[in-house]
Design a protein around this motif. Structure first.
Motif, mmCIF file in Angstrom:
data_model
loop_
_atom_site.group_PDB
_atom_site.id
_atom_site.type_symbol
_atom_site.label_atom_id
_atom_site.label_comp_id
_atom_site.label_asym_id
_atom_site.label_seq_id
_atom_site.Cartn_x
_atom_site.Cartn_y
_atom_site.Cartn_z
ATOM 1 N N PRO A 66 1.001 -1.238 0.081
ATOM 2 C CA PRO A 66 0.210 -0.101 0.003
ATOM 3 C C PRO A 66 0.887 1.312 0.065
ATOM 4 O O PRO A 66 2.088 1.323 0.570
ATOM 5 N N THR A 67 0.296 2.259 -0.549
ATOM 6 C CA THR A 67 0.935 3.627 -0.430
ATOM 7 C C THR A 67 0.113 4.649 0.379
ATOM 8 O O THR A 67 0.436 5.597 0.776
ATOM 9 N N ASN A 68 -1.136 4.294 0.478
ATOM 10 C CA ASN A 68 -2.312 4.983 0.913
ATOM 11 C C ASN A 68 -2.286 6.397 0.555
ATOM 12 O O ASN A 68 -2.688 7.472 1.252
ATOM 13 N N THR A 101 -2.117 0.305 -14.245
ATOM 14 C CA THR A 101 -3.126 1.363 -14.423
ATOM 15 C C THR A 101 -3.909 1.807 -13.221
ATOM 16 O O THR A 101 -4.422 0.999 -12.653
ATOM 17 N N ILE A 102 -3.853 3.282 -13.011
ATOM 18 C CA ILE A 102 -4.824 3.662 -12.063
ATOM 19 C C ILE A 102 -5.706 4.602 -12.608
ATOM 20 O O ILE A 102 -5.296 5.554 -13.435
ATOM 21 N N GLY A 109 -7.250 3.473 -2.091
ATOM 22 C CA GLY A 109 -5.847 3.875 -1.915
ATOM 23 C C GLY A 109 -4.947 3.115 -2.937
ATOM 24 O O GLY A 109 -5.446 2.129 -3.376
ATOM 25 N N TRP A 110 -3.999 3.511 -3.419
ATOM 26 C CA TRP A 110 -3.083 3.294 -4.562
ATOM 27 C C TRP A 110 -2.340 1.848 -3.788
ATOM 28 O O TRP A 110 -1.822 2.440 -2.728
ATOM 29 N N GLY A 111 -2.017 0.835 -4.533
ATOM 30 C CA GLY A 111 -1.434 -0.336 -3.756
ATOM 31 C C GLY A 111 -0.303 -0.700 -5.285
ATOM 32 O O GLY A 111 -0.686 -0.286 -6.587
ATOM 33 N N VAL A 112 0.540 -1.118 -5.039
ATOM 34 C CA VAL A 112 1.805 -1.303 -6.181
ATOM 35 C C VAL A 112 1.957 -3.050 -5.771
ATOM 36 O O VAL A 112 2.512 -3.474 -4.748
ATOM 37 N N ILE A 113 1.554 -3.708 -6.925
ATOM 38 C CA ILE A 113 1.983 -5.217 -6.831
ATOM 39 C C ILE A 113 3.540 -5.491 -7.143
ATOM 40 O O ILE A 113 3.894 -5.159 -8.412
ATOM 41 N N LEU A 114 4.097 -6.161 -6.213
ATOM 42 C CA LEU A 114 5.810 -6.248 -6.358
ATOM 43 C C LEU A 114 5.893 -7.938 -6.417
ATOM 44 O O LEU A 114 5.410 -8.448 -5.850
#
Length: 190
Positions: A66-68, A101-102, A109-114
């Protein structure tokens, strides 16, 4: 371009590293454990298990970090989330679904799949830079159904068909080439 943002993280807003940077850095934020998903990864908590200190992605594992950050991206635009080149080359860690894509109407909330394609565990701590965000204009597709398409030099050539070093050939062509090569070798050995 102005993008409205609510920052519920413990981090400052994303920044560009240099004046020529195309992407701004996104940072991990573990102030809320609500939206963390992980596979083949583990979470390290503080002593009283109230604060996440880090997430470690094992080789072959993946995690939604998460970036929140919550945004209202202007209509007609998207934000693409991309891997950081240093993490990719040095550690083998990439953004899955890259670029992610957002959409302009996304409000969560933005999340990044790593994903860890490396050979060692990869630890992510609060505030670590995990990805890059790039704002792009999006043109909607107006589909036009037709009976025929324009003819091009490439035609129906598939993946790799324009690569001159390894042209696309069919299994039949490989077999025919092998049969011809074997025949030539037999006639030379006689």
């Amino acid at each position: 371009m102005e993008v409205k943002v609510i920052n519920k993280s413990k981090n400052k807003l994303p920044e560009y590293a240099t004046s020529g940077s195309a992407g701004c850095d996104l940072m991990a934020d573990f102030s809320s454990a609500d939206n963390i998903m992980a596979h083949n990864s583990f979470i390290t908590w503080n002593n009283d298990k109230t604060i996440i200190e880090s997430i470690t992605i094992r080789p072959g594992g993946r995690a939604l970090i998460p970036t929140n950050l919550f945004t209202a991206i202007p209509e007609g635009y998207e934000v693409q989330v991309r891997s950081r080149s240093g993490s990719a080359i040095k550690k083998g860690v990439f953004c899955l679904n890259s670029p992610g894509t957002i959409d302009s109407d996304f409000r969560n909330g933005w999340g990044v799949i790593l994903a860890n394609f490396g050979s060692e565990n990869f630890e992510i701590k609060q505030g670590d830079r995990i990805a890059q965000a790039i704002l792009n204009k999006v043109e909607p597709i107006a589909w036009k159904e037709v009976e025929n398409l324009d003819i091009t030099d490439r035609g129906l050539g598939g993946f790799g068909s324009t690569d001159t070093k390894s042209p696309n050939i069919t299994a039949k062509e490989i077999l025919e080439d092998n049969i011809e090569s074997k025949s030539k070798n037999k006639s030379k050995s006689k």
